[in-house]
Structure formats: structure tokens, C-alpha cells
Design an enzyme around this catalytic site. Structure first.
Site, PDB file in Angstrom:
ATOM      1  N   GLY A  54       0.851  -1.059  -0.108  1.00  0.00           N
ATOM      2  CA  GLY A  54       0.154   0.063  -0.036  1.00  0.00           C
ATOM      3  C   GLY A  54       1.027   1.173  -0.065  1.00  0.00           C
ATOM      4  O   GLY A  54       2.223   1.150  -0.482  1.00  0.00           O
ATOM      5  N   MET A  88     -13.752  -0.920   8.302  1.00  0.00           N
ATOM      6  CA  MET A  88     -12.143  -0.212   8.057  1.00  0.00           C
ATOM      7  C   MET A  88     -12.418   0.638   6.816  1.00  0.00           C
ATOM      8  O   MET A  88     -13.433   0.849   6.247  1.00  0.00           O
ATOM      9  CB  MET A  88     -11.277  -1.416   7.808  1.00  0.00           C
ATOM     10  CG  MET A  88     -10.923  -2.037   9.242  1.00  0.00           C
ATOM     11  SD  MET A  88      -9.505  -3.399   9.004  1.00  0.00           S
ATOM     12  CE  MET A  88      -8.852  -3.594  10.434  1.00  0.00           C
ATOM     13  N   GLY A  89     -11.074   1.182   6.411  1.00  0.00           N
ATOM     14  CA  GLY A  89     -11.017   2.035   5.455  1.00  0.00           C
ATOM     15  C   GLY A  89     -10.057   3.011   5.330  1.00  0.00           C
ATOM     16  O   GLY A  89      -9.777   3.975   4.622  1.00  0.00           O
ATOM     17  N   ARG A  90      -9.393   3.222   6.643  1.00  0.00           N
ATOM     18  CA  ARG A  90      -8.771   4.394   6.867  1.00  0.00           C
ATOM     19  C   ARG A  90      -9.367   5.552   6.646  1.00  0.00           C
ATOM     20  O   ARG A  90     -10.637   6.035   7.002  1.00  0.00           O
ATOM     21  CB  ARG A  90      -7.654   4.176   6.439  1.00  0.00           C
ATOM     22  CG  ARG A  90      -6.596   3.265   6.882  1.00  0.00           C
ATOM     23  CD  ARG A  90      -5.160   3.347   6.640  1.00  0.00           C
ATOM     24  NE  ARG A  90      -4.821   3.676   5.243  1.00  0.00           N
ATOM     25  CZ  ARG A  90      -3.812   4.228   4.956  1.00  0.00           C
ATOM     26  NH1 ARG A  90      -2.738   4.414   5.762  1.00  0.00           N
ATOM     27  NH2 ARG A  90      -3.623   4.377   3.573  1.00  0.00           N
ATOM     28  N   ASP A  95      -8.491  -1.222   1.319  1.00  0.00           N
ATOM     29  CA  ASP A  95      -9.036   0.164   1.427  1.00  0.00           C
ATOM     30  C   ASP A  95      -9.598   0.758   0.377  1.00  0.00           C
ATOM     31  O   ASP A  95     -10.216   1.882   0.315  1.00  0.00           O
ATOM     32  CB  ASP A  95      -8.287   1.119   2.314  1.00  0.00           C
ATOM     33  CG  ASP A  95      -7.918   0.783   3.783  1.00  0.00           C
ATOM     34  OD1 ASP A  95      -8.600  -0.117   4.283  1.00  0.00           O
ATOM     35  OD2 ASP A  95      -6.654   1.072   4.346  1.00  0.00           O
ATOM     36  N   GLN A 132     -12.354  -8.317   8.175  1.00  0.00           N
ATOM     37  CA  GLN A 132     -12.347  -7.674   6.628  1.00  0.00           C
ATOM     38  C   GLN A 132     -10.909  -8.110   5.891  1.00  0.00           C
ATOM     39  O   GLN A 132     -11.128  -7.990   4.733  1.00  0.00           O
ATOM     40  CB  GLN A 132     -12.672  -6.267   7.029  1.00  0.00           C
ATOM     41  CG  GLN A 132     -13.961  -6.098   7.444  1.00  0.00           C
ATOM     42  CD  GLN A 132     -14.037  -4.334   8.186  1.00  0.00           C
ATOM     43  OE1 GLN A 132     -14.309  -3.604   7.256  1.00  0.00           O
ATOM     44  NE2 GLN A 132     -13.603  -4.252   9.230  1.00  0.00           N
ATOM     45  N   ARG A 133     -10.068  -8.027   6.654  1.00  0.00           N
ATOM     46  CA  ARG A 133      -8.607  -8.549   5.780  1.00  0.00           C
ATOM     47  C   ARG A 133      -8.435  -9.969   5.576  1.00  0.00           C
ATOM     48  O   ARG A 133      -7.529 -10.425   4.821  1.00  0.00           O
ATOM     49  CB  ARG A 133      -7.554  -8.133   6.716  1.00  0.00           C
ATOM     50  CG  ARG A 133      -7.625  -6.457   6.846  1.00  0.00           C
ATOM     51  CD  ARG A 133      -6.161  -5.786   6.378  1.00  0.00           C
ATOM     52  NE  ARG A 133      -5.395  -6.323   7.248  1.00  0.00           N
ATOM     53  CZ  ARG A 133      -4.638  -5.814   7.990  1.00  0.00           C
ATOM     54  NH1 ARG A 133      -4.886  -4.359   8.268  1.00  0.00           N
ATOM     55  NH2 ARG A 133      -3.631  -6.009   8.732  1.00  0.00           N
TER      56      ARG A 133
HETATM   57  O1  F6P Z   1      -4.940  -0.588   5.230  1.00  0.00           O
HETATM   58  C1  F6P Z   1      -5.609  -1.494   5.941  1.00  0.00           C
HETATM   59  C2  F6P Z   1      -6.098  -1.431   7.207  1.00  0.00           C
HETATM   60  O2  F6P Z   1      -6.876  -2.664   7.661  1.00  0.00           O
HETATM   61  C3  F6P Z   1      -7.230  -0.239   7.508  1.00  0.00           C
HETATM   62  O3  F6P Z   1      -8.285  -0.404   6.741  1.00  0.00           O
HETATM   63  C4  F6P Z   1      -6.975  -0.418   8.971  1.00  0.00           C
HETATM   64  O4  F6P Z   1      -7.143   1.015   9.526  1.00  0.00           O
HETATM   65  C5  F6P Z   1      -5.466  -0.720   9.310  1.00  0.00           C
HETATM   66  O5  F6P Z   1      -5.034  -1.238   8.068  1.00  0.00           O
HETATM   67  C6  F6P Z   1      -5.604  -1.570  10.654  1.00  0.00           C
HETATM   68  O6  F6P Z   1      -4.119  -1.684  10.678  1.00  0.00           O
HETATM   69  P1  F6P Z   1      -3.428  -2.695  11.752  1.00  0.00           P
HETATM   70  O7  F6P Z   1      -3.374  -4.167  11.004  1.00  0.00           O
HETATM   71  O8  F6P Z   1      -2.074  -2.328  11.979  1.00  0.00           O
HETATM   72  O9  F6P Z   1      -4.304  -2.976  12.912  1.00  0.00           O
END
Ligand code: F6P
Length: 361
Positions: A114, A181-183, A139, A286-287
């Protein structure tokens, strides 16, 4: 020794990373190249931890979530965490990383990442490293590409959750707020909210107020529907205009981790609207999981294109999707602030046409 390409996955994982690794490696092999997979993002380059990706290493990868190479969002070689005594200090180990790439005979490094990972890639280029970027993130907020892989699967996951939340909200006559999520961009909230039948969608791009949210919830009550679903993107600001920050992660390019706006919105709905409200935060679900067919195809196309470019000796670029075609742009074009949802996006218009509120009117 065979000619060699390298590949790594950096930043947060997302569904489809393995599909890129598989596709790029297949193309490399077909042209007689070896593919070297660096472990845990740039850490593998700094610490010379890698595996040779033979055809067995990439077998069965297409449906697999995550990344077989591991990833990290705290391994920027220019600001690398090093333990000194009982303290972690940050050092510039980029020269060491460049030396390792040279020793291993890596001609071009494919960097799947990213904005943070690709920003470090640009700094590496300035040191003479040949790089091809491949955009990833759930995102969907990267510049220079119409879509990142991982987004479609994340939206599918949110929609599945919304379908389930609907039945319980309806049974109990409640409001359910789902934080996604989505920042700083509202892509996941917008797409999943429309596909999952949300009544209210709050995204960072559209300022909201609680009165407008309650107006929509009340209108539904009057229609005989005493339940509502509210999707809130994590980057939405609270009524004071502040981001709701869950924690700060030292060593990460982007330190802020958002989280908590769902509860703020839920509490306001319950207190001011007098309707029982529950809040769900979907988080890292979501990931995860197997990539959707769309993401498998996009990831495969990106992997193929990146490896083909490398074999042609083209570098300093990022592969991208433009109007349904796989193209490439200078890596610099991917720099800059996140790609947020434009206010004239057709899906916002579609959503408003079917009565979805964005909390602004
Ligand atoms: O950029 C992907 C993302 O999943 C965002 O949507 C979220 O804010 C962030 O990463 C979470 O990061 P981490 O895995 O460090 O908690």
C-alpha cells in the site's frame, strides 16, 4: 546461476496477495528466471531472510488468504527497528538492504504494498534499486489505480455481516451500527452499505450530523420499520470534528490506528433517539479469508503484468487498473494523499435515490 527476480509483501495483508505471488512466479519460471520471496516485507531484505519460490512453493495458493511470505508494517529499511539493550531504536539500514539485493543477484524487486510500502520503494529507487510496485489494500484508497485487489473480498465480508445483522436488528427492533475499516476513505463503507442494504452510511468524505441520522431512523419507524442499519467508516470524524483514534503504532509509517467512531455514533443514537442500539466492529475479519473471484483475477493480472515488465527490463513503475485495462504508471504517481471517494461518485447518487442517508440532510 539463473537470472533472479525478487518479490515481497508489505503493510497490512489482504486477500489476493498469494495470487499475485503465484502469478508473478509462474511468469518468471516460464522465462527461465528464479523468484526469490523475501520474508515479512522489507525485513526479509534487511535481514537476508528469503525462500526460493519453486513450483511447489506456489502450489495451491490461489484460494489462500494472507501471504505465504509474511508481511510487516514496521519494517521500513530507512527507519528500521533495532533492539539495543532493553530499548528499540530506529536506524537507517537501507544500504544493508541494497547490498543484500546485490549479493543475491536480484535484478528487479516486485513490491506488493500500500502507500507506506510503496513510499519506501520510491526511496529505494533513489538508491539505484530497480522496483515494480503492485497496489494492494482492502481500503481501495491508492492513487493511480481504479481498484486495488483485496477490496472486493473485504466488501463481500462486510455484506455477509450486514445480512446477519439485519435479521437480529429486525427481530429486536434495534438500531445496529457497524463500524468498518477503510482508514481515511469511505470506499468499504459505501460499497458494502449499498450492497448490504444499509439505511445510513457515514463516510469520512461527507460531514454528518446526528439530527440527520435520527431523522432517517425516525422516518423508518413511522413507516412501520422500527429497526435500522447504520454503516460507519472508521475514518468518520466525531461531532467535534476529531478523528477517533484507537492506538498509535510506533515504527509504522502511518502511526495512527483508527477505531471507536461506531461507539460514538451508537451512543448518540441511543441517548438522543431513545432507541435501543448495538454496535459491532468488524475489524480484521475484513482482511482475512479466501479472495473473491474478482480479486483472484485482478491479483493474477497484476502479478502477470509485473513479472512481464520485469522481464522486459521495465522498472520504476506500478502496475494499475485503468478503465478495465491493466497498465502501468511511474511509481511516483502512486504518491500523495489517499484516494478518497469523490462527492460526485455515481454510487452516492444511486444510494441517495433509494433513500440511503449519508447523515447530511
Ligand atoms: O490499510 C488496511 C487496514 O486494514 C485499514 O483499513 C485499518 O485502518 C488498518 O489497516 C489496520 O491496521 P493494523 O493491521 O495495523 O491494525
Amino acid at each position: 546461476m539463473a537470472r533472479r527476480l525478487g518479490i515481497l509483501t508489505g503493510g497490512g495483508d489482504c486477500p489476493g496477495l498469494n495470487a499475485v505471488i503465484r502469478a508473478a512466479t509462474k511468469v518468471a519460471h516460464a522465462h527461465g528466471y528464479e523468484m526469490i520471496g523475501f520474508m515479512d516485507g522489507y525485513s526479509g531484505v534487511v535481514e537476508k531472510r528469503y525462500r526460493v519460490l519453486d513450483s511447489w512453493a506456489i502450489s495451491g495458493l490461489l484460494p489462500r488468504g494472507g501471504t505465504i511470505l509474511g508481511t510487516s508494517n514496521r519494517s521500513n529499511p530507512f527507519y528500521y527497528p533495532v533492539r539495543e539493550g532493553d530499548k528499540i531504536v530506529y536506524r537507517d539500514l537501507s544500504d544493508q538492504a541494497v547490498a543484500h539485493l546485490e549479493e543475491l543477484g536480484i535484478e528487479i524487486l516486485l513490491v506488493i504494498g500500500g502507500d507506506g510500502t510503496l513510499a519506501a520503494a520510491r526511496d529505494f529507487m533513489a538508491k539505484g534499486v530497480k522496483i515494480i510496485g503492485i497496489p494492494k489494500t482492502i481500503d481501495n484508497d491508492l492513487r493511480a489505480t481504479d481498484q486495488t485487489f483485496g477490496f472486493d473480498t473485504a466488501v463481500r465480508t462486510v455484506v455477509e455481516a450486514l445480512d446477519k445483522l439485519h435479521t437480529t436488528a429486525e427481530s429486536h427492533h434495534r438500531v445496529i451500527v457497524l463500524e468498518v475499516m477503510g482508514r481515511y476513505a469511505g470506499w468499504i463503507a459505501l460499497y458494502s452499505g449499498v450492497a448490504g442494504g444499509a439505511d445510513v452510511i457515514l463516510i469520512p468524505e461527507i460531514p454528518w450530523n446526528i439530527e440527520a441520522v435520527l431523522k432517517k431512523i425516525d422516518a423508518r419507524k413511522e413507516e412501520g420499520k422500527p429497526f435500522s442499519i447504520v454503516v460507519v467508516a472508521e475514518g468518520v470524524r466525531d461531532p467535534k470534528g476529531e478523528l477517533v483514534v484507537h492506538k498509535l503504532v510506533e515504527g509504522s509509517v502511518e502511526k495512527i490506528r483508527l477505531g471507536g467512531i461506531g461507539k460514538v455514533v451508537g451512543d448518540l443514537i441511543e441517548q438522543l433517539g431513545g432507541i435501543e442500539t448495538r454496535v459491532t466492529v468488524l475489524g480484521h475479519i475484513q482482511r482475512g479469508g479466501s479472495p473473491s473471484s474478482y480479486d483472484r483475477i485482478l491479483a493474477t493480472a497484476y502479478g502477470v503484468k509485473a513479472a512481464e515488465l520485469a522481464i522486459q527490463g521495465i522498472h520504476g513503475v506500478m502496475v494499475c487498473l485503468r478503465c478495465n485495462e491493466i497498465k502501468y504508471v511511474p511509481l511516483e504517481e502512486a504518491a500523495g494523499p489517499p484516494r478518497t471517494v469523490p462527492l460526485d461518485h455515481p454510487l452516492i447518487k444511486t444510494a441517495r435515490a433509494i433513500g440511503i442517508s449519508f447523515g447530511d440532510e
